[in-house]
Design a protein around this motif. Structure first.
Motif, PDB file in Angstrom:
ATOM      1  N   ASN A 135     122.777  39.499 110.198  1.00 51.19           N
ATOM      2  CA  ASN A 135     121.900  40.325 111.025  1.00 51.19           C
ATOM      3  C   ASN A 135     121.483  41.553 110.216  1.00 51.19           C
ATOM      4  OD1 ASN A 135     121.323  42.597 113.010  1.00 51.19           O
ATOM      5  ND2 ASN A 135     121.460  40.844 114.386  1.00 51.19           N
ATOM      6  N   LYS A 136     120.235  41.966 110.318  1.00 51.24           N
ATOM      7  CA  LYS A 136     119.707  43.014 109.449  1.00 51.24           C
ATOM      8  C   LYS A 136     119.781  44.429 110.018  1.00 51.24           C
ATOM      9  CE  LYS A 136     114.939  42.367 110.983  1.00 51.24           C
ATOM     10  NZ  LYS A 136     113.593  41.940 110.617  1.00 51.24           N
ATOM     11  N   LYS A 137     120.337  44.606 111.216  1.00 46.50           N
ATOM     12  CA  LYS A 137     120.291  45.927 111.849  1.00 46.50           C
ATOM     13  C   LYS A 137     120.980  47.016 111.025  1.00 46.50           C
ATOM     14  CE  LYS A 137     119.403  44.720 116.616  1.00 46.50           C
ATOM     15  NZ  LYS A 137     117.989  44.895 116.429  1.00 46.50           N
ATOM     16  N   SER A 138     122.131  46.740 110.441  1.00 46.36           N
ATOM     17  CA  SER A 138     122.819  47.750 109.627  1.00 46.36           C
ATOM     18  C   SER A 138     122.018  48.079 108.375  1.00 46.36           C
ATOM     19  CB  SER A 138     124.218  47.268 109.239  1.00 46.36           C
ATOM     20  OG  SER A 138     124.142  46.047 108.535  1.00 46.36           O
ATOM     21  N   TYR A 139     121.355  47.077 107.808  1.00 45.42           N
ATOM     22  CA  TYR A 139     120.532  47.290 106.621  1.00 45.42           C
ATOM     23  C   TYR A 139     119.291  48.115 106.969  1.00 45.42           C
ATOM     24  CZ  TYR A 139     123.177  43.814 103.903  1.00 45.42           C
ATOM     25  OH  TYR A 139     124.151  43.135 103.227  1.00 45.42           O
ATOM     26  N   GLU A 140     118.712  47.843 108.145  1.00 44.95           N
ATOM     27  CA  GLU A 140     117.560  48.629 108.599  1.00 44.95           C
ATOM     28  C   GLU A 140     117.948  50.095 108.736  1.00 44.95           C
ATOM     29  OE1 GLU A 140     114.773  45.711 111.302  1.00 44.95           O
ATOM     30  OE2 GLU A 140     116.622  46.454 112.198  1.00 44.95           O
ATOM     31  N   TYR A 141     119.108  50.328 109.331  1.00 47.22           N
ATOM     32  CA  TYR A 141     119.599  51.697 109.498  1.00 47.22           C
ATOM     33  C   TYR A 141     119.762  52.389 108.140  1.00 47.22           C
ATOM     34  CZ  TYR A 141     123.184  55.284 109.709  1.00 47.22           C
ATOM     35  OH  TYR A 141     123.896  56.446 109.516  1.00 47.22           O
ATOM     36  N   LEU A 142     120.437  51.728 107.208  1.00 49.22           N
ATOM     37  CA  LEU A 142     120.674  52.333 105.890  1.00 49.22           C
ATOM     38  C   LEU A 142     119.376  52.487 105.097  1.00 49.22           C
ATOM     39  CD1 LEU A 142     124.001  50.503 104.984  1.00 49.22           C
ATOM     40  CD2 LEU A 142     123.714  52.972 105.313  1.00 49.22           C
ATOM     41  N   HIS A 143     118.473  51.533 105.251  1.00 46.98           N
ATOM     42  CA  HIS A 143     117.203  51.598 104.528  1.00 46.98           C
ATOM     43  C   HIS A 143     116.331  52.752 105.044  1.00 46.98           C
ATOM     44  CE1 HIS A 143     114.052  50.316 101.939  1.00 46.98           C
ATOM     45  NE2 HIS A 143     113.294  49.765 102.870  1.00 46.98           N
ATOM     46  N   ARG A 144     116.297  52.930 106.358  1.00 45.71           N
ATOM     47  CA  ARG A 144     115.539  54.057 106.920  1.00 45.71           C
ATOM     48  C   ARG A 144     116.095  55.396 106.420  1.00 45.71           C
ATOM     49  NH1 ARG A 144     115.662  51.261 111.775  1.00 45.71           N
ATOM     50  NH2 ARG A 144     117.372  52.551 112.524  1.00 45.71           N
ATOM     51  N   LYS A 145     117.391  55.488 106.333  1.00 48.89           N
ATOM     52  CA  LYS A 145     118.045  56.746 105.970  1.00 48.89           C
ATOM     53  C   LYS A 145     118.039  57.019 104.472  1.00 48.89           C
ATOM     54  CE  LYS A 145     122.207  59.338 107.068  1.00 48.89           C
ATOM     55  NZ  LYS A 145     123.506  59.291 107.744  1.00 48.89           N
ATOM     56  N   HIS A 146     118.188  55.955 103.658  1.00 49.45           N
ATOM     57  CA  HIS A 146     118.390  56.136 102.218  1.00 49.45           C
ATOM     58  C   HIS A 146     117.314  55.507 101.335  1.00 49.45           C
ATOM     59  CE1 HIS A 146     122.459  57.749 102.822  1.00 49.45           C
ATOM     60  NE2 HIS A 146     122.597  56.831 103.753  1.00 49.45           N
ATOM     61  N   MET A 147     116.406  54.735 101.902  1.00 53.37           N
ATOM     62  CA  MET A 147     115.388  54.030 101.108  1.00 53.37           C
ATOM     63  C   MET A 147     116.042  53.200  99.999  1.00 53.37           C
ATOM     64  SD  MET A 147     112.607  54.406 102.611  1.00 53.37           S
ATOM     65  CE  MET A 147     111.607  53.551 101.401  1.00 53.37           C
ATOM     66  N   ILE A 148     116.672  52.121 100.385  1.00 51.34           N
ATOM     67  CA  ILE A 148     117.414  51.246  99.478  1.00 51.34           C
ATOM     68  C   ILE A 148     116.464  50.551  98.507  1.00 51.34           C
ATOM     69  CG2 ILE A 148     119.014  49.286  99.353  1.00 51.34           C
ATOM     70  CD1 ILE A 148     120.147  51.747 100.866  1.00 51.34           C
ATOM     71  N   ASP A 149     116.831  50.553  97.211  1.00 52.34           N
ATOM     72  CA  ASP A 149     116.053  49.870  96.169  1.00 52.34           C
ATOM     73  C   ASP A 149     116.619  48.502  95.821  1.00 52.34           C
ATOM     74  OD1 ASP A 149     114.190  52.079  95.454  1.00 52.34           O
ATOM     75  OD2 ASP A 149     116.059  53.081  94.904  1.00 52.34           O
ATOM     76  N   LEU A 150     117.944  48.349  95.962  1.00 54.15           N
ATOM     77  CA  LEU A 150     118.603  47.117  95.515  1.00 54.15           C
ATOM     78  C   LEU A 150     119.834  46.881  96.380  1.00 54.15           C
ATOM     79  CD1 LEU A 150     118.924  44.828  93.337  1.00 54.15           C
ATOM     80  CD2 LEU A 150     120.319  46.458  92.042  1.00 54.15           C
ATOM     81  N   VAL A 151     120.052  45.624  96.764  1.00 51.22           N
ATOM     82  CA  VAL A 151     121.262  45.222  97.475  1.00 51.22           C
ATOM     83  C   VAL A 151     122.042  44.292  96.562  1.00 51.22           C
ATOM     84  CG1 VAL A 151     122.185  43.907  99.428  1.00 51.22           C
ATOM     85  CG2 VAL A 151     120.287  45.512  99.779  1.00 51.22           C
ATOM     86  N   ILE A 152     123.338  44.587  96.383  1.00 49.44           N
ATOM     87  CA  ILE A 152     124.213  43.753  95.560  1.00 49.44           C
ATOM     88  C   ILE A 152     125.321  43.198  96.438  1.00 49.44           C
ATOM     89  CG2 ILE A 152     125.727  43.625  93.545  1.00 49.44           C
ATOM     90  CD1 ILE A 152     124.253  45.990  92.350  1.00 49.44           C
ATOM     91  N   GLY A 153     125.468  41.881  96.441  1.00 48.48           N
ATOM     92  CA  GLY A 153     126.521  41.212  97.188  1.00 48.48           C
ATOM     93  C   GLY A 153     126.940  39.951  96.484  1.00 48.48           C
TER      94      GLY A 153
END
Length: 196
Positions: A135-153
């Motif tokens: 689910n993308k909700k946590s990523y949406e939250y972090l992206h809005r707040k921090h403007m994520i450039d890269l996700v590593i998993g």
């Protein structure tokens, strides 16, 4: 694609990405199963999909789930080893955040043991109320707040939400999947594969 790695904001998964936790989890899992015939490599493969997948595959009872988490809580932080050279990447990035299913207190315990809490501006953990990956909700939250450039998993469920949001992705020690933008087998490769 990333054109400039300087000033990068990176969203990290925790288990299997920052820290080599799966060998410890595999040992605990086998102990809880109490089944000598079950191969550790098979358990490891199922855990790499997700804990929920593995516990479902082996039909864990509520009691076994409790036993697993109780045993996990007793493991000292020093047993969870960071991957080689990952701290160099953490230091290079301008901003690092974590999204994990692990409990926040357990994440802090390990980060503080290694003195790594200073590398992260925010941690979203399993007890923060967001739905589980993919689910993308946590990523949406972090992206809005921090403007994520890269996700590593290390698993597809770590990068599926990023793909949905149009964020660049990197899979660590998982070349079997074909959905990531970058693949790393070790963090020494980061500069050649990701730092364009």
């Amino acid at each position: 694609m990333l054109n400039n790695i300087k000033g990068l904001t990176v969203l990290w998964d925790f288990d299997g990405t920052l820290f080599d936790t799966y060998p410890v989890y595999t040992t605990i899992f086998k102990k809880v199963l109490n089944a000598e015939h079950v191969d550790k490599n098979e358990i490891f493969r199922h855990l790499k999909v997700s804990f929920r997948h593995a516990s479902g595959y082996y039909n864990f009872t509520e009691e076994q789930l409790k036993d697993f988490f109780l045993l996990e809580e007793r493991i000292p932080p020093k047993e969870f080893k960071p991957f080689d050279s990952v701290e160099t990447v953490l230091k290079y990035a301008d901003n690092n955040v974590i999204m994990t299913h692990k409990l926040k207190k357990d994440v802090h315990k390990i980060l503080e043991y290694y003195g790594w809490d200073k590398h992260f501006s925010e941690i979203v953990a399993g007890d923060d109320g967001f739905p589980r990956k993919p689910n993308k909700k946590s990523y949406e939250y972090l992206h809005r707040k921090h403007m994520i450039d890269l996700v590593i998993g290390d698993r597809e469920i770590d990068i599926i939400p990023a793909k949905e949001l149009g964020i660049s992705t990197c899979l660590y020690q998982n070349n079997g999947s074909k959905i990531a933008d970058f693949y790393l087998n070790n963090y020494k490769e980061f500069w050649n594969k990701v730092a364009l």
